[in-house]
Motif scaffolding. Structure first.
Motif, short mmCIF file in Angstrom:
data_model
loop_
_atom_site.label_atom_id
_atom_site.label_comp_id
_atom_site.label_asym_id
_atom_site.label_seq_id
_atom_site.Cartn_x
_atom_site.Cartn_y
_atom_site.Cartn_z
N ARG A 21 -3.33 -2.49 -0.22
CA ARG A 21 -2.09 -2.26 0.53
C ARG A 21 -1.44 -0.95 0.13
NH1 ARG A 21 -1.80 -7.83 0.85
NH2 ARG A 21 -0.88 -8.10 -1.21
N LEU A 22 -1.54 -0.58 -1.14
CA LEU A 22 -1.02 0.73 -1.56
C LEU A 22 -1.75 1.85 -0.83
CD1 LEU A 22 -0.70 0.30 -5.44
CD2 LEU A 22 1.18 0.57 -3.82
N TRP A 23 -3.09 1.78 -0.81
CA TRP A 23 -3.87 2.81 -0.12
C TRP A 23 -3.59 2.80 1.37
CZ3 TRP A 23 -5.44 6.79 -2.51
CH2 TRP A 23 -5.89 6.71 -3.83
N ASN A 24 -3.48 1.61 1.94
CA ASN A 24 -3.20 1.51 3.37
C ASN A 24 -1.83 2.10 3.70
OD1 ASN A 24 -4.08 0.45 6.00
ND2 ASN A 24 -2.25 -0.81 5.79
N GLY A 25 -0.84 1.80 2.87
CA GLY A 25 0.51 2.36 3.08
C GLY A 25 0.51 3.88 2.98
N LEU A 26 -0.22 4.40 2.02
CA LEU A 26 -0.32 5.85 1.89
C LEU A 26 -1.00 6.44 3.12
CD1 LEU A 26 0.03 8.43 0.22
CD2 LEU A 26 -2.16 7.91 -0.88
N GLY A 27 -2.06 5.80 3.58
CA GLY A 27 -2.75 6.28 4.77
C GLY A 27 -1.86 6.24 5.99
N TYR A 28 -1.08 5.19 6.13
CA TYR A 28 -0.16 5.06 7.26
C TYR A 28 0.85 6.21 7.25
CZ TYR A 28 3.23 2.99 10.45
OH TYR A 28 4.07 2.77 11.50
N HIS A 29 1.40 6.50 6.07
CA HIS A 29 2.38 7.59 5.97
C HIS A 29 1.73 8.94 6.24
CE1 HIS A 29 5.91 9.80 4.75
NE2 HIS A 29 5.09 10.60 4.11
N LEU A 30 0.56 9.18 5.67
CA LEU A 30 -0.10 10.47 5.87
C LEU A 30 -0.46 10.66 7.34
CD1 LEU A 30 -2.35 10.56 2.69
CD2 LEU A 30 -0.25 11.87 3.11
N HIS A 31 -0.84 9.59 8.02
CA HIS A 31 -1.09 9.68 9.47
C HIS A 31 0.19 10.09 10.19
CE1 HIS A 31 -1.23 7.83 13.54
NE2 HIS A 31 -2.42 8.40 13.55
N ALA A 32 1.31 9.51 9.80
CA ALA A 32 2.58 9.79 10.46
C ALA A 32 3.01 11.24 10.28
CB ALA A 32 3.68 8.86 9.94
N VAL A 33 2.62 11.86 9.17
CA VAL A 33 3.00 13.26 8.94
C VAL A 33 1.86 14.22 9.26
CG1 VAL A 33 4.78 12.67 7.25
CG2 VAL A 33 2.47 13.21 6.45
N ALA A 34 0.86 13.70 9.99
CA ALA A 34 -0.26 14.50 10.51
C ALA A 34 -1.19 15.05 9.43
CB ALA A 34 0.24 15.61 11.42
N ASP A 35 -1.26 14.40 8.26
CA ASP A 35 -2.28 14.73 7.27
C ASP A 35 -3.44 13.78 7.52
OD1 ASP A 35 -3.97 15.13 5.12
OD2 ASP A 35 -2.43 14.80 3.58
N TYR A 36 -4.21 14.08 8.57
CA TYR A 36 -5.24 13.14 9.03
C TYR A 36 -6.40 13.04 8.05
CZ TYR A 36 -2.48 13.56 13.25
OH TYR A 36 -1.44 13.57 14.14
N THR A 37 -6.73 14.12 7.38
CA THR A 37 -7.81 14.05 6.39
C THR A 37 -7.41 13.14 5.24
OG1 THR A 37 -8.55 16.26 6.99
CG2 THR A 37 -9.28 15.41 4.86
#
Length: 132
Positions: A36-52
């Motif tokens: 869930r920590l990794w998923n939350g980080l991924g969700y946030h990075l997606h929202a700020v357009a850090d897709y990689t």
């Protein structure tokens, strides 16, 4: 999201430090917390357009949940759906479709037919079809 930005390095460090402490083979629930920590980080990075960065985080969450719960668990479906969103943003429409279809299949097998997760993934598939 700007307010959360200073916490990103700490979230990443917490996830990296916690991951080896809770190997999924022994107890899946703590491993799910790490995922869930990794998923939350991924969700946030997606929202700020850090897709990689989002892709890397979502893939890490997925690996942890698959190891902890097997390939057909709702946590896996959540991770796969979020990875699909990232792949869509990266322009990998075939990869996104594959993810959404997998997530939908898992959710349909494990959840009631009117569950909101099913509607969410169906909406993601419709949105994907509208773009390409």
């Amino acid at each position: 999201y700007r307010l959360f930005a200073p916490l990103l390095p700490h979230l990443r460090a917490a996830a990296e430090r916690a991951e080896p402490l809770f190997p999924s083979e022994r107890d899946p629930e703590p491993a799910a917390d790490v995922a869930r920590l990794w998923n939350g980080l991924g969700y946030h990075l997606h929202a700020v357009a850090d897709y990689t960065g989002a892709r890397e985080s979502c893939e890490r969450a997925l690996r942890i949940d698959e190891a902890a719960f097997g390939p057909d668990h709702p946590n896996v479906a959540r991770d796969v759906n979020n990875l699909g969103l990232v792949l869509q943003a990266l322009g990998d429409l075939a990869g996104a479709r594959k993810c959404f279809e997998r997530a939908l299949g898992i959710f349909q097998a494990k959840l009631p037919p009117d569950h909101p997760h099913i509607r969410t993934v169906e909406g993601n598939l419709r949105a994907l079809e509208a773009t390409g």
